[in-house]
Design a protein around this motif. Structure first.
Motif: not given
Length: 518
Positions: A50-63, A362-365
């Motif tokens: 099963v693909i977890p329901t929270d499979f998709l995430g976003l990543s950001f820099e801490a600052d 997935l990381h974001n700038q």
């Protein structure tokens, strides 16, 4: 009208549109044979993981926590996140180790903090509001490079109080296996580590955090995947600076962990490391759309993912790619913000899901719309107003978000030399969905899809399209774009009639298709 209510209305409208307004794409010829030579076969009788329901995430820099757009009342970011369903927000990355925790905002910021970067308790409160507004969980990084277990523990205590049950875990530092390479990666001042010196320091952090915030989850090690885009160098680098770190972490902390966290980018922008043209060529050259969409890159990524999943599962842990995207060092303009990168995103996410990765951030700038960011701000005034826009890969994430909670189905692709991939799932309501990703620039025509175990005679089609792989604008999913109020409502789907046991799916150039058999 509240944002949540507005989103609910848009979702109801989407369901109504797809149900009431099917659109026949064309007259289907009598034969269902492929004109491209591509045939996809799906076994709907044998659902797997099963693909977890929270499979998709976003990543950001801490600052970025210090920026006002984190507050859901300050812009549209929360709506853009909600469009993607349920997931996880990670705030850490390189800048967590250049950012100071400031429980007293009036105190002087340490001199080592890059550009005075710091996080305050109020920043954590805004993050808690964002988590509550979107329903997404939070992973929060604390500074390890500038060794201070007491400060990390105090930050974790405040996070637990201000983010509450939405706080999924604390992550100690970012990519500690690369601290020793900080002068090359230009990541800032770092406390150099090798596994034998990292383990006791991480233990001190864990003990301090658990004493200050009882019951809080601590996960790691969030090591860099160390890929430069060279098929020969990448495995060798991984064997030296990745695998030993994962093994040491599992031995020291595996019994008290739930997840094994790693980062991965298949390419790196060597220009931003100061490489010359010649040295860039030696390690694989600058990333390009063609390389990103290539079969060779897909094979390399699959091998990496399988090795990582095997290591985690053999240790009884769930594998998570807590920071990932296409090109490390903030992407490559014209490549990572292109429609080609969106097609890469679809296949990469679905490959990770198929192989057993529990979640992908997935990381974001967001301050750089030419990077790999899904969401970004066009300029400083847009950032100050909290009004973000979306890049092509946002629509790729929208497509994949439709598949969360579904079971993977066995799928094979016969495509000859054409680079076409396919992934299939069965949703909780029994719908079979097939993702067809055409990353071959020369392929156009009809693709045959055979689905065993279903007697439905028609299917709907939603497309991820762009004018070319190089396009950075004009991308749509389901013939729709994000609206001015930041919601997303798909337009009427196309319909296909089954001929015998097959569907004949028209494909015009590079694009991705979501075929749904209800």
């Amino acid at each position: 009208m509240t944002r949540t209510k507005l989103l609910q209305i848009s979702r109801i409208a989407a369901i109504g549109m797809c149900t009431l307004l099917p659109l026949s794409i064309s007259a289907i010829p009598a034969s269902a044979e492929s004109t491209t030579g591509v045939t996809i076969r799906v076994d709907a009788t044998n659902p797997g993981r099963v693909i977890p329901t929270d499979f998709l995430g976003l990543s950001f820099e801490a600052d970025l926590l210090h920026q006002t757009w984190i507050d859901p009342d300050a812009g549209n970011v929360d709506m853009l996140i909600e469009n993607l369903g349920f997931g996880n927000l990670r705030f850490s990355a390189n800048q967590v180790d250049n950012t100071a925790w400031m429980p007293d905002p009036a105190a002087p910021v340490p001199s080592w903090a890059k550009n005075g970067q710091h996080i305050t308790p109020d920043d954590l409160s805004r993050l808690g509001k964002l988590a509550e507004a979107t329903g997404w969980s939070v992973d929060l990084g604390v500074n390890l490079a500038h060794f201070d277990p007491a400060a990390a523990a105090d930050q974790a205590r405040e996070a637990q109080a201000r983010i509450g049950s939405s706080l999924r875990s604390i992550q100690i530092g970012n990519e500690p296996n690369f601290y020793i390479l900080a002068p090359v990666t230009k990541s800032g001042d770092r406390r150099p580590y090798i596994p034998p010196t990292y383990t006791p320091d991480a233990r001190m952090y864990r003990d301090a955090i658990r004493a200050a915030a009882p019951g809080i989850a601590i996960e790691g090690p969030n090591v860099a995947g160390a890929a430069v885009g060279n098929d020969i160098l990448d495995p060798a680098i991984s064997a030296v600076v990745v695998s030993p770190w994962l093994d040491a972490y599992i031995a020291a902390f595996g019994s008290e962990s739930t997840y094994l966290n790693q980062h991965y980018y298949p390419f790196i922008n060597t220009q931003r490391l100061g490489f010359t043209t010649g040295s860039s060529a030696f390690v694989g050259g600058l990333p390009s759309i063609e390389k990103l969409m290539s079969r060779e890159n897909a094979d390399k990524q699959t091998s990496f993912i399988r090795e990582f999943v095997d290591k985690a599962e053999n240790a009884g842990l769930q594998p998570r790619l807590t920071e990932t995207n296409s090109v490390a060092k903030e992407g490559k303009e014209g490549v990572t913000n292109s429609f080609g990168a969106a097609l890469w995103t679809v296949d990469y996410l679905m490959t990770a899901a198929r192989e057993g990765v529990a979640s992908v951030n997935l990381h974001n700038q967001p301050d750089d719309c030419e990077s790999y960011s899904l969401i970004c701000f066009a300029d400083e005034s847009a950032r100050d107003a909290g009004q973000a826009q979306v890049n092509p890969n946002y629509y790729a994430a929208l497509m994949v978000s439709r598949l969360a909670g579904s079971q993977i189905l066995p799928t094979t692709v016969e495509s000859g030399s054409a680079h076409v991939t396919a992934h299939a799932v069965r949703t909780p309501d029994g719908t079979v969905r097939v993702v067809i990703d055409n990353m071959d620039q020369a392929l156009s025509g009809d693709i045959t899809v055979e689905i065993s175990g279903t007697d439905t005679t028609s299917a709907s089609v939603e497309r991820l399209t762009g004018t070319s792989p190089e396009a950075t604008t004009g991308v749509t999913f389901a013939n729709a774009v994000v609206s001015e109020n930041s919601t997303f409502t798909p337009n009427a789907s196309e319909t296909l009639e089954r001929i015998g046991d097959r569907y004949r799916v028209p494909v015009e150039g590079p694009s991705a298709i979501l075929l749904s058999v209800e």
